[in-house]
Design an enzyme around this catalytic site. Sequence first.
Site, PDB file in Angstrom:
ATOM      1  N   LYS A  25       0.828  -1.211   0.000  1.00  0.00           N
ATOM      2  CA  LYS A  25       0.000   0.000   0.000  1.00  0.00           C
ATOM      3  C   LYS A  25       0.858   1.254   0.000  1.00  0.00           C
ATOM      4  CE  LYS A  25      -4.269  -1.904   1.740  1.00  0.00           C
ATOM      5  NZ  LYS A  25      -5.002  -2.187   2.966  1.00  0.00           N
ATOM      6  N   LYS A  58      -8.472 -14.252 -11.371  1.00  0.00           N
ATOM      7  CA  LYS A  58      -9.589 -14.101 -10.456  1.00  0.00           C
ATOM      8  C   LYS A  58     -10.517 -12.928 -10.776  1.00  0.00           C
ATOM      9  CE  LYS A  58      -8.881 -12.923  -5.930  1.00  0.00           C
ATOM     10  NZ  LYS A  58      -8.507 -13.008  -4.548  1.00  0.00           N
ATOM     11  N   LYS A  78     -11.826  -6.363  -8.641  1.00  0.00           N
ATOM     12  CA  LYS A  78     -12.534  -5.100  -8.788  1.00  0.00           C
ATOM     13  C   LYS A  78     -12.071  -4.264  -9.972  1.00  0.00           C
ATOM     14  CE  LYS A  78     -14.006  -4.882  -4.085  1.00  0.00           C
ATOM     15  NZ  LYS A  78     -13.523  -4.761  -2.742  1.00  0.00           N
TER      16      LYS A  78
END
Length: 330
Positions: free
Chosen positions: A111, A194, A197
């Site tokens: 992050k 997968k 988003k």
Amino acid sequence: METVVSGIRPTGNLHLGNYYGAVKSFLQMQNDYNCLFFIADWHSMTTRPKPEDIVRSSNTILAEYLACGIDPHKATIYVQSDVPEVLELYLYFNMNAYLGELERTTTFKEKARKQPDNVNAGLLTYPTLMAADILIHRAAKVPVGKDQEQNMEMARRYARRFNTMYGVEFFKEPESFSLSAKAVKIPGLDGSGKMGKSDGNCIYLIDDPATIRKKVMKAVTDAGPTEPDSEKPEVIQNLFTLMEVVSPRDTYEYFDAKWRDCSIRYGDMKKQLAEDIVAATEPIREKINAYLADTDNLARIARMGAEKARESASKTLDEVRHIIGFKPRF
Ligand code: TRP
């Protein structure tokens, strides 16, 4: 009965991957465990959501969970920020958490790399807040994917450290209830593994039939099989995996046979797949919209969840305060 806790950050709508992965397992778990499912709106603050989005994003997940069949009378569904007790435990865990170990977590490093101009202390202490979420209810089990394994190890570490520090056996180390092991993995539509988003890759439960059809028709395919009985390349396998989940068995077998004898037409298969996804999601979508339209009802359900969660949380916190030495003065 064992306690299960699971949190989800309200950063978007639930997609098919969430539904067939986590949410379906929750539907079973709510019958077998004392489940607390919460919306981690404080965690979502590491990326600075706009004030006008905070309540709306939580309501969205709340409505989606309910529409999927999570039952507020069986499980406790609550919003993290409605349970301030969590923050006090977070503070205690922070006092026993070291900069070095927090800086070394892969989620923090990742992050920090993604948002280099906003490497805030909340990001650093994400694992202590998550430990507080779990341990405030003294949970035995936490259903998580692989990506949360390190955070789970940290939660166990803070449980252990608290016990050692005060010479008690108060917190049990919470176990991960691996979702990756059991749940179906739903592939995305763009051939990149997968379902996640990104829009081209994702079908949301809230998508209307026209959107679903458009997305499925755009899914990546190849030039088609040239040899009978050949192995399916990943992009094709992905469509079959989706079909296996949403379509009747004979539909799947029909297209599988067509693949094997090289007569498959991807257009036909996608049309069928789109219709079967629509059929599987339409009742859920209608319920989501009904829940979203009745914000008073959502508020009532959130309040009921918060009350149950606060009761459980304050029990733990009373004992924690006592152990730490904060005895009532008045
Ligand atoms: N970190 C989790 C995620 O990003 C969300 C989360 C926050 C959570 N607190 C939790 C999950 C406690 C399980 C238990 O997916």
